[in-house]
Enzyme design. Structure first.
Site, PDB file in Angstrom:
ATOM      1  N   SER A  13       0.855  -1.186   0.000  1.00 50.28           N
ATOM      2  CA  SER A  13       0.000   0.000   0.000  1.00 50.28           C
ATOM      3  C   SER A  13       0.890   1.234   0.000  1.00 50.28           C
ATOM      4  O   SER A  13       2.112   1.124   0.161  1.00 50.28           O
ATOM      5  CB  SER A  13      -0.919  -0.021   1.222  1.00 50.28           C
ATOM      6  OG  SER A  13      -0.148  -0.060   2.383  1.00 50.28           O
ATOM      7  N   GLY A  18      -2.658   7.310  -5.584  1.00 46.84           N
ATOM      8  CA  GLY A  18      -3.368   8.601  -5.537  1.00 46.84           C
ATOM      9  C   GLY A  18      -2.673   9.643  -6.388  1.00 46.84           C
ATOM     10  O   GLY A  18      -3.309  10.359  -7.158  1.00 46.84           O
ATOM     11  N   ILE A 149      -8.535  -9.305   0.533  1.00 46.45           N
ATOM     12  CA  ILE A 149      -9.878  -9.892   0.496  1.00 46.45           C
ATOM     13  C   ILE A 149     -10.922  -8.793   0.275  1.00 46.45           C
ATOM     14  O   ILE A 149     -11.821  -8.910  -0.552  1.00 46.45           O
ATOM     15  CB  ILE A 149     -10.181 -10.609   1.835  1.00 46.45           C
ATOM     16  CG1 ILE A 149      -9.225 -11.779   2.023  1.00 46.45           C
ATOM     17  CG2 ILE A 149     -11.635 -11.076   1.889  1.00 46.45           C
ATOM     18  CD1 ILE A 149      -9.317 -12.423   3.388  1.00 46.45           C
ATOM     19  N   LYS A 190      10.116  -9.181  -9.691  1.00 47.91           N
ATOM     20  CA  LYS A 190       9.303 -10.354  -9.315  1.00 47.91           C
ATOM     21  C   LYS A 190       8.035  -9.989  -8.523  1.00 47.91           C
ATOM     22  O   LYS A 190       6.953 -10.488  -8.837  1.00 47.91           O
ATOM     23  CB  LYS A 190      10.166 -11.345  -8.521  1.00 47.91           C
ATOM     24  CG  LYS A 190       9.555 -12.737  -8.418  1.00 47.91           C
ATOM     25  CD  LYS A 190       9.548 -13.488  -9.735  1.00 47.91           C
ATOM     26  CE  LYS A 190      10.927 -14.057 -10.048  1.00 47.91           C
ATOM     27  NZ  LYS A 190      11.047 -14.544 -11.427  1.00 47.91           N
ATOM     28  N   CYS A 382      -8.595  25.863  12.902  1.00 49.64           N
ATOM     29  CA  CYS A 382      -9.664  25.155  13.614  1.00 49.64           C
ATOM     30  C   CYS A 382      -9.331  24.981  15.100  1.00 49.64           C
ATOM     31  O   CYS A 382      -9.484  25.942  15.854  1.00 49.64           O
ATOM     32  CB  CYS A 382     -10.008  23.838  12.920  1.00 49.64           C
ATOM     33  SG  CYS A 382     -11.680  23.305  13.343  1.00 49.64           S
ATOM     34  N   HIS A 508     -11.246  25.760   7.417  1.00 48.87           N
ATOM     35  CA  HIS A 508     -10.075  25.036   6.918  1.00 48.87           C
ATOM     36  C   HIS A 508      -9.735  25.484   5.499  1.00 48.87           C
ATOM     37  O   HIS A 508     -10.197  24.873   4.530  1.00 48.87           O
ATOM     38  CB  HIS A 508     -10.376  23.535   6.884  1.00 48.87           C
ATOM     39  CG  HIS A 508     -10.513  22.903   8.224  1.00 48.87           C
ATOM     40  ND1 HIS A 508      -9.507  22.182   8.815  1.00 48.87           N
ATOM     41  CD2 HIS A 508     -11.552  22.889   9.108  1.00 48.87           C
ATOM     42  CE1 HIS A 508      -9.914  21.726   9.995  1.00 48.87           C
ATOM     43  NE2 HIS A 508     -11.154  22.148  10.197  1.00 48.87           N
ATOM     44  N   GLU A 510      -7.135  25.019   3.956  1.00 48.74           N
ATOM     45  CA  GLU A 510      -6.253  24.058   3.266  1.00 48.74           C
ATOM     46  C   GLU A 510      -6.995  23.176   2.257  1.00 48.74           C
ATOM     47  O   GLU A 510      -6.394  22.687   1.308  1.00 48.74           O
ATOM     48  CB  GLU A 510      -5.503  23.181   4.284  1.00 48.74           C
ATOM     49  CG  GLU A 510      -6.325  22.123   5.008  1.00 48.74           C
ATOM     50  CD  GLU A 510      -7.002  22.654   6.269  1.00 48.74           C
ATOM     51  OE1 GLU A 510      -7.094  23.885   6.426  1.00 48.74           O
ATOM     52  OE2 GLU A 510      -7.459  21.830   7.083  1.00 48.74           O
TER      53      GLU A 510
HETATM   54  N1  GLN Z   1     -11.977  19.576  18.200  1.00 46.50           N
HETATM   55  C1  GLN Z   1     -12.443  20.831  17.724  1.00 46.50           C
HETATM   56  C2  GLN Z   1     -13.933  20.798  17.436  1.00 46.50           C
HETATM   57  O1  GLN Z   1     -14.494  19.757  17.286  1.00 46.50           O
HETATM   58  C3  GLN Z   1     -11.661  21.291  16.504  1.00 46.50           C
HETATM   59  C4  GLN Z   1     -11.895  20.459  15.303  1.00 46.50           C
HETATM   60  C5  GLN Z   1     -10.865  20.633  14.244  1.00 46.50           C
HETATM   61  O2  GLN Z   1      -9.748  21.095  14.511  1.00 46.50           O
HETATM   62  N2  GLN Z   1     -11.199  20.256  13.017  1.00 46.50           N
HETATM   63  O3  GLN Z   1     -14.551  21.826  17.335  1.00 46.50           O
END
Ligand code: GLN
Length: 542
Positions: A13, A18, A149, A190, A382, A508, A510
């Site tokens: 793996s 990806g 499997i 192989k 977050c 987020h 990102e």
């Molecule tokens: N644990 C925090 C919450 O649930 C932050 C979550 C996170 O960082 N994605 O709000």
């Protein structure tokens, strides 16, 4: 007529399926074709929402709130797509819907079986993903390794698709490791031969084999793979190690892979345009500056837990020609040995990622305090925002033992608290705030200057938020609330304007960051780290 390309993996793996699938999408995109991607994951979880990142890497969140496998992140980053929850198909999701149909009486008394009911459900999901966006090609990555499997129903489904969709509309690619023996420096085929045999036993003969190796395979190895794989030599390609994963489409296309795939599927697209992609890659691999970032987290032993974040930091770096070196630091280290926090002096910036639960939170808070007191560029995402708020409440507002109720339900100052709707949730792993939501940015703030927009759309994944009861005291002491949800109830961004760079977001960024179009918060952070390092005045981002 939609065409289908199936990618399977062999030998072990994490062989790079990806990245290969994403790279293949790029080869098609630069020729003017429209690909979409489906990830088939053999695990029984319905989605990745409940999975511990240490087991399977980060959970990637789609616009529609799907909690999916991290490979969807690679597809989005390479292809600049916005995928949906349905682009991720797990055994759990397949069985769940088949069982629901069975309970509903939809199978009219028939015996419900893996073939055809489970395999039909898999095929339908693959086909629906293509029709939903009118794709020219659906790329299907089958998770796991051939021989597992759990993967059998998926392989059976894609085997059937050759018969149903036709030879000219389907293509099988098998990617497998070709190790090099360190004693003799010999390339060994192989294991790859065995995994091709395993695939054939199931009834799939690959059309293309991609050898995953540290170096470019030699001619003799290539000939051997072709001979034992029963494919022409020009259908064997090599994904060797490169400095940046974003180079993979370039090196494979140079070997003729894009043209081979198009010819085989009857796509007439003689021209390809890599100019934009190449310029992004050049910016990544030819940096002018370099910064060291400390990522203080609780899953620091497995970098895949933070892959969208580390990629976003690199995207930000590419935008200002800066190489980003990330050191993953286990947050608990600062709890066990508080003096060790001083090692953060060696870094140009401190980054606090997402997280759940209490482990490591005090260590992260210590790191945030260090960043604030020593004016080190800081970005929190977050949990990073929530913990920065706690640090500020405790150490600036003198709210002793302030905390999140996630960490200490009995805290005297719950500056971060559960979202009211979450309280009714039976399963605590269900995130009340998930997926894309609108955010309003306040003018004359760092975040506004970075986005240059009053309203933005970003993805979320959390259960707790800043408690509105504490906004007044926090603001009075200098914390700026620079982003709010459209309804104004949720704080989305905080910053400290007197610092060189101090920003945290509840959302987020990102998940939407791309190599040529980095998330503004990440880009601003890296630019600040770089500017501070070379003694430039603090950036205004205007
Ligand atoms: N644990 C925090 C919450 O649930 C932050 C979550 C996170 O960082 N994605 O709000």
């Amino acid at each position: 007529m939609t065409k289908y390309i199936f990618v399977t993996g062999g030998v072990l793996s994490s062989v790079g399926k990806g990245i290969l699938t994403s790279s293949l999408g790029k080869m098609l995109q630069v020729r003017g074709l429209k690909p979409t991607v489906v990830k088939n994951d053999p695990y029984v979880n319905v989605d990745a929402g409940t999975m511990n990142p240490y087991m399977h890497g980060e959970t990637f969140v789609t616009d529609d709130g799907g909690e999916t496998d991290l490979d969807l992140g690679w597809y989005e980053r390479f292809l600049d797509l916005s995928l949906k929850r349905d682009n991720s198909v797990t055994t759990g999701a397949i069985y769940k819907s088949v069982i629901e149909k069975e309970r509903n009486g939809d199978y009219a008394g028939r015996c419900v079986q893996i073939v055809p009911h489970i395999t039909n459900e898999i095929k339908n999901r693959i086909k629906n993903a293509g029709t939903a966006v009118n794709a020219d090609v659906v790329l299907i990555e089958v998770g796991g390794t051939v021989g597992d499997i759990e993967g059998l129903p998926f392989l059976e489904a894609i085997r059937q698709m050759r018969m149903e969709e036709g030879y000219e509309n389907t293509l099988y690619i098998h990617v497998a490791l070709v190790p090099i023996l360190d004693v003799t420096q010999e390339m060994k085929t192989k294991p790859l031969q065995h995994s091709v045999n395993e695939l054939r036993r199931i009834g799939i003969q690959p059309d293309i084999i991609v050898a995953r190796s540290t170096n470019m395979i030699d001619t003799e190895t290539l000939q051997k793979i072709a001979l034992f794989g029963t494919i022409p030599e020009n259908a064997v390609f090599c994904a060797y190690n490169v400095e940046s994963v974003y180079q993979v489409p370039l090196i494979l296309d140079k070997q003729g892979m894009g043209d081979f795939v198009c010819q085989r599927l009857g796509f007439n697209c003689p021209n390809r345009d890599y100019r934009e992609w190449q310029s992004f890659v050049d910016a990544t691999i030819n940096p002018l500056y370099e910064v060291k970032i400390a990522l203080v987290g609780k899953y620091s032993g497995l970098t895949d837990c933070y892959v969208s974040m580390s990629e976003s930091l690199k995207h930000g770096g590419a935008a200002c020609r800066t190489k980003v070196n990330i050191t993953y630091i286990e947050a608990e280290k600062f709890e066990k040995n508080p003096a060790s926090v001083n090692e953060l002096a060696n870094f140009d910036g401190i980054f606090i990622p997402y997280g759940f639960g209490s482990r490591g939170t005090e260590g992260k808070i210590t790191a945030i305090k260090y960043a604030r007191e020593n004016n080190k560029p800081f970005l929190g995402i977050c949990y990073g925002l929530q913990l920065a708020t706690i640090e500020f409440a405790r150490n600036v507002c003198n709210l002793k033992d302030a905390n999140s109720t996630e960490i200490n339900p009995k805290t005297p100052y719950p500056v971060v608290d559960i979202i009211p709707q979450q309280k009714d949730k039976e399963h605590k792993d269900v995130k009340t705030c998930i997926g894309t939501h609108k955010i309003q940015l306040q003018s004359n703030t760092i975040i506004y200057n970075l986005y240059q927009q009053e309203e933005i759309m970003e993805r979320h994944r959390h259960r707790f938020e800043i408690n509105p009861d504490y906004i007044e005291i926090l603001s009075k002491n200098g914390l700026v609330f620079s982003g709010k949800s459209a309804s104004s109830t949720r704080i989305e961004a905080i910053e400290l304007p007197d610092k060189y760079f101090y920003l945290a977001t509840q959302f987020h960024g990102e998940f939407k960051s791309r190599l040529g179009n980095p998330s503004p918060a990440f880009k601003g952070f890296i630019q600040a780290c770089k500017d501070k390092k070379i003694d430039k005045p603090k950036p205004t981002f205007t």
